[in-house]
Design a protein around this motif. Structure first.
Motif, short mmCIF file in Angstrom:
data_model
loop_
_atom_site.label_atom_id
_atom_site.label_comp_id
_atom_site.label_asym_id
_atom_site.label_seq_id
_atom_site.Cartn_x
_atom_site.Cartn_y
_atom_site.Cartn_z
N MET A 1 0.84 -1.20 0.00
CA MET A 1 0.00 0.00 0.00
C MET A 1 0.88 1.25 0.00
O MET A 1 1.84 1.35 0.75
N SER A 2 0.54 2.21 -0.84
CA SER A 2 1.30 3.46 -0.93
C SER A 2 0.93 4.39 0.22
O SER A 2 -0.15 4.30 0.81
N PHE A 3 1.84 5.31 0.52
CA PHE A 3 1.53 6.36 1.49
C PHE A 3 0.60 7.39 0.85
O PHE A 3 0.78 7.78 -0.30
N ALA A 4 -0.40 7.82 1.60
CA ALA A 4 -1.26 8.92 1.14
C ALA A 4 -0.52 10.24 1.29
O ALA A 4 0.42 10.36 2.09
N ALA A 5 -0.94 11.24 0.53
CA ALA A 5 -0.26 12.54 0.55
C ALA A 5 -0.22 13.14 1.95
O ALA A 5 0.79 13.73 2.36
N ASP A 6 -1.30 12.99 2.71
CA ASP A 6 -1.34 13.59 4.04
C ASP A 6 -0.58 12.77 5.09
O ASP A 6 -0.52 13.16 6.26
N GLU A 7 0.00 11.66 4.67
CA GLU A 7 0.83 10.86 5.57
C GLU A 7 2.31 11.18 5.44
O GLU A 7 3.14 10.58 6.12
N LEU A 8 2.66 12.13 4.56
CA LEU A 8 4.05 12.42 4.25
C LEU A 8 4.44 13.85 4.61
O LEU A 8 3.60 14.75 4.65
#
Length: 253
Positions: A1-8
């Motif tokens: 699963m990729s990281f969401a934008a708000d997780e970075l």
């Protein structure tokens, strides 16, 4: 699963020479990969393997200092490998992460060998630290593959006379030396002490494939130049400031 934008977050390293996307709650790069990258005597045109590359902090720092090098990363966590690919594109560097396991001899890199291997493996033996709530951070900090297997993979992927550089905690020195036995030689240990008179909190191992020189334990390199924590990195020694701000090489004895 990729990281969401708000997780970075997007963070500057080496005074903005590189920018790194990394997870807010997962493993976050500090000074360790910066110092590791600065320790390796890489030259233009050489090939480097960043073993367990994470989001690519060490690889990117190395390429900021030696832009003519070519770096391959090996990372077991798909979301971090994907993040490393993004960081390579964003920074426009010759860094190519590969999904694979440091514990199987680097099978994903079969047939490939490198002039240098750099690695920042998990610091803690299994069960020797408090579990992290984030799975990615837990994998980055807690050992699942024995340290000897990391070293065996590095040795397998090095060209003759190639160098391994590994950053670790001082309590793992016996494991590092045992892992090198029969695989790598010309061993050198550079302790990194936070301040003069303080015990080292990190060490960098330098080892060479086919090396025959006697073991060397260097005097500690002191990171801070005074006894006070002034914040914002203002009390780093001139040599460490040069690494952090100017992408300089780490002074090696």
């Amino acid at each position: 699963m990729s990281f969401a934008a708000d997780e970075l977050t997007r963070d500057a390293f080496l005074r903005g020479r590189i920018w790194l996307y990394q997870p807010k709650l997962g493993y976050r790069a500090g000074i360790d990969p910066v110092l590791l990258a600065a320790a390796a005597p890489v030259r233009d045109g050489q090939e480097v393997l960043d073993l367990g590359c994470g989001a690519g902090a060490a690889a990117l720092c190395l390429l900021a200092r030696v832009p003519g090098a070519r770096v391959t990363g090996l990372e077991i966590q798909p979301e971090y490998c994907e993040l490393a690919e993004r960081n390579a594109r964003e920074n426009g560097v010759d860094f190519h992460p590969v999904l694979g396991d440091a514990g199987d001899g680097g099978r994903a890199l079969a047939g490939r060998n490198f002039d240098h291997v750099i690695t920042n493996p998990p610091y803690y033996r299994a069960g020797a630290h408090t579990l992290a709530s984030d799975a990615g951070r837990q994998r980055a900090l807690g050992e699942q593959v024995p340290l000897a297997d990391w070293i065996a993979t590095a040795a397998k992927r090095l060209k003759p006379r190639g160098y391994l550089h590994m950053i670790q905690r001082p309590d793992r020195v016996p494991d590092m030396l045992a892992g090198c036995a029969g695989r790598l030689g010309s061993l050198e240990l550079l302790p990194l002490a936070p301040r003069a008179g303080r015990a080292p909190e990190l060490v960098i191992l330098r080892a060479r494939k086919d090396g025959r020189a006697a073991f060397r334990l260097h005097a500690p390199l002191v990171l801070h130049q005074d006894d006070m924590h002034l914040g914002n990195g203002k009390n780093y020694s001139p040599a460490i400031l040069a690494v952090q701000r100017d992408a300089a090489a780490l002074p090696w004895p």
